[in-house]
Design an enzyme around this catalytic site. Structure first.
Site, short mmCIF file in Angstrom:
data_model
loop_
_atom_site.label_atom_id
_atom_site.label_comp_id
_atom_site.label_asym_id
_atom_site.label_seq_id
_atom_site.Cartn_x
_atom_site.Cartn_y
_atom_site.Cartn_z
N HIS A 1 0.82 -1.21 0.00
CA HIS A 1 0.00 0.00 0.00
C HIS A 1 0.86 1.27 0.00
O HIS A 1 0.53 2.26 -0.64
CB HIS A 1 -0.92 0.01 1.22
CG HIS A 1 -1.91 -1.11 1.24
ND1 HIS A 1 -3.27 -0.90 1.07
CD2 HIS A 1 -1.76 -2.44 1.39
CE1 HIS A 1 -3.90 -2.07 1.12
NE2 HIS A 1 -3.00 -3.01 1.32
N ASP B 1 -5.72 5.81 1.44
CA ASP B 1 -6.02 4.39 1.28
C ASP B 1 -7.36 4.11 1.95
O ASP B 1 -7.61 4.57 3.06
CB ASP B 1 -4.92 3.56 1.95
CG ASP B 1 -4.99 2.09 1.59
OD1 ASP B 1 -5.96 1.44 2.03
OD2 ASP B 1 -4.11 1.60 0.87
N ALA C 1 14.97 -8.75 -2.22
CA ALA C 1 15.63 -8.40 -3.49
C ALA C 1 15.06 -7.11 -4.06
O ALA C 1 13.90 -6.77 -3.79
CB ALA C 1 15.45 -9.54 -4.50
N GLN D 1 13.18 -5.95 -6.47
CA GLN D 1 12.34 -6.73 -7.37
C GLN D 1 12.20 -6.15 -8.77
O GLN D 1 12.26 -6.88 -9.76
CB GLN D 1 10.95 -6.93 -6.74
CG GLN D 1 10.03 -7.79 -7.60
CD GLN D 1 8.82 -8.26 -6.84
OE1 GLN D 1 8.91 -9.11 -5.97
NE2 GLN D 1 7.65 -7.69 -7.16
N TRP E 1 -0.69 -7.23 -6.30
CA TRP E 1 -0.95 -6.40 -7.47
C TRP E 1 0.28 -5.63 -7.92
O TRP E 1 0.53 -5.49 -9.12
CB TRP E 1 -2.12 -5.47 -7.20
CG TRP E 1 -2.60 -4.71 -8.42
CD1 TRP E 1 -2.79 -3.36 -8.52
CD2 TRP E 1 -2.98 -5.24 -9.70
NE1 TRP E 1 -3.25 -3.02 -9.77
CE2 TRP E 1 -3.38 -4.17 -10.52
CE3 TRP E 1 -3.01 -6.55 -10.23
CZ2 TRP E 1 -3.81 -4.33 -11.84
CZ3 TRP E 1 -3.44 -6.71 -11.54
CH2 TRP E 1 -3.84 -5.62 -12.34
N ASN E 2 1.08 -5.11 -6.98
CA ASN E 2 2.30 -4.41 -7.38
C ASN E 2 3.22 -5.35 -8.14
O ASN E 2 3.75 -5.00 -9.20
CB ASN E 2 3.04 -3.85 -6.15
CG ASN E 2 2.32 -2.67 -5.54
OD1 ASN E 2 1.67 -1.90 -6.21
ND2 ASN E 2 2.44 -2.54 -4.23
N SER E 3 3.43 -6.55 -7.60
CA SER E 3 4.28 -7.54 -8.27
C SER E 3 3.73 -7.89 -9.64
O SER E 3 4.49 -8.03 -10.61
CB SER E 3 4.40 -8.81 -7.41
OG SER E 3 5.08 -8.55 -6.21
#
Length: 423
Positions: free
Chosen positions: A21, A113, A333, A335, A353-355
């Protein structure tokens, strides 16, 4: 004519203090700052960022009362409740002071949020316009709207013997098993209230989505018919924001050097995010699946993955010896850099969702192992709607090995890879 000093309008950001978030909220702040807005971030004590990492933003603190509280995944609804109760008064104090400042720049709006529902109470009292930032896809929000409808119509809970693979009317491609909560059990009232809060946007001026019209078109269309306020699907925010330091865990950048020594499209990247947990049995099954697949791998094993034990120490010594020449394990890591690396050919993910946005932008195919929240909905879209990944059968002994071999070393995997590149 007297010269007057131009002042930026101020946008106030209120993120929910967990990794998935915080990151998109700060990315949105970066985008708005580049469009000449002044950014003030009101963050909780818990999981607070170092303001020195973001010199363009002003940070203010909201005492959250979470000291000593269990903040694990199983207690998140209670965490949310305590946070909302404790943050309302200090948030109102900060906002009242900002609105009274003559040299601070006019407050244009608050972007928050939806889990931080105290914002709505204070903003309504002070007559400040608000927008919600949805850090999940519209498909997930739409699934919760359908879930509430089924509850109100008394169509759930379903009998224990029900086939949960059946498609849900009005929610294609979702099945009953893809909902946030099991539909064969009674739904606790706090969960119902949580879903209602997350689907109530009528008091806002608009909703900003970290999503893309081409991915989320039908759910966005369905929700827009229900809600009269404007929608702005402006994602993926990580592609339009300046690079930011928002990680709550220290990143091990040495793994990038390891990737540099690997062949193109050969490495399976494995990461289940910062909140997912699993038991030791599944960890061992995953380890042997990775080992037997014979694929090079980069595996992220954060300390909280096993709820107490260090997952790296828990891996069998035989596994470590078998994979020493073709594997790399780290606690965390960088990412986005990993997924953009030419050596990475697949991503075993929890489907956060970010990934998901990060990997879709790089054209890398996925193996889906959803954990909680919106993960099941996203996994279903990845495998059935966009067809850029496969689901892993975690309850079978060879499920991980079979999924990895399919994605990384089969004709089917090549077709999935091509669809990911096209997308």
């Amino acid at each position: 004519m007297e010269k007057t000093e131009w002042r930026r309008k101020r946008v106030v950001l209120v993120p929910y203090p967990f990794q998935g978030h915080i990151t998109p909220m700060l990315q949105l702040g970066s985008v708005l700052h580049s469009h000449c807005f002044s950014i003030t971030v009101l963050q909780t004590n818990f999981n607070s960022l170092d303001p020195s990492d973001h010199p363009s933003f002003t940070f203010l603190t909201l005492p959250d009362g979470l000291e000593g509280l269990d903040v694990s995944l199983n207690n998140l609804l209670n965490v949310m409740s305590v946070m909302n109760a404790n943050c309302e008064a200090p948030f109102e104090e900060h906002m009242t002071r900002m609105l009274g400042e003559e040299d601070g720049g006019e407050v244009a709006c608050i972007i928050y949020d939806p889990f931080m529902k105290f914002v709505d109470i204070v903003a309504d009292k002070l007559k400040v316009p608000t927008m919600q930032l949805k850090v999940n896809p519209a498909a997930y929000t739409h699934s919760m709207v359908i879930f509430l409808q089924l509850l109100q119509q008394k169509l759930i809970p379903l009998p224990e013997s029900s086939d949960l693979n059946v498609l849900v009317p009005e929610a294609y491609p979702l099945r009953y098993k893809d909902f946030l909560m099991p539909v064969t059990q009674g739904i606790p009232e706090p969960v119902v209230e949580f879903i209602q809060t997350n689907t109530n946007v009528q008091s806002n001026a608009a909703v900003i989505w970290n999503s893309v019209e081409s991915l989320d078109h039908w759910p966005l269309q369905q929700l827009q018919q229900r809600w009269s306020i404007p929608f702005f699907p402006v994602g993926p925010l990580h592609k339009s924001a300046q690079p930011l330091q928002t990680s709550l865990i220290k990143e091990d950048k040495a793994c990038l050097s390891w990737l540099d020594r690997q062949s193109p499209n050969s490495v399976l990247f494995v990461s289940l995010g910062s909140l997912s947990v699993m038991d030791e049995e599944e960890l061992i099954n995953m380890a042997w699946g990775i080992a037997k697949s014979e694929q090079p791998f980069l595996w992220v094993l954060p300390p909280n993955l096993l709820n107490g034990s260090d997952p790296i120490d828990t891996l069998p010594q035989e596994f470590k010896e078998m994979t020493r020449e073709r594997g790399c394990t780290v606690k965390w890591a960088p990412q986005k850099k990993v997924l953009a690396h030419t050596a990475v050919g697949g991503f075993l993910t929890h489907c956060g969702w970010n990934s998901t946005l990060e990997v879709l932008c790089e054209g890398v195919p996925l193996i889906c192992r959803p954990s909680f929240g919106d993960h099941m909905v996203i996994s279903r879209y990845i495998t059935q709607e966009w067809k850029v990944g496969i689901a892993v059968e975690v309850k079978t002994e060879d499920g991980y090995e079979r999924a990895i071999r399919t994605l990384m070393a089969s004709e089917e995997g090549k077709m999935i890879k091509q669809r990911a590149v096209n997308l």
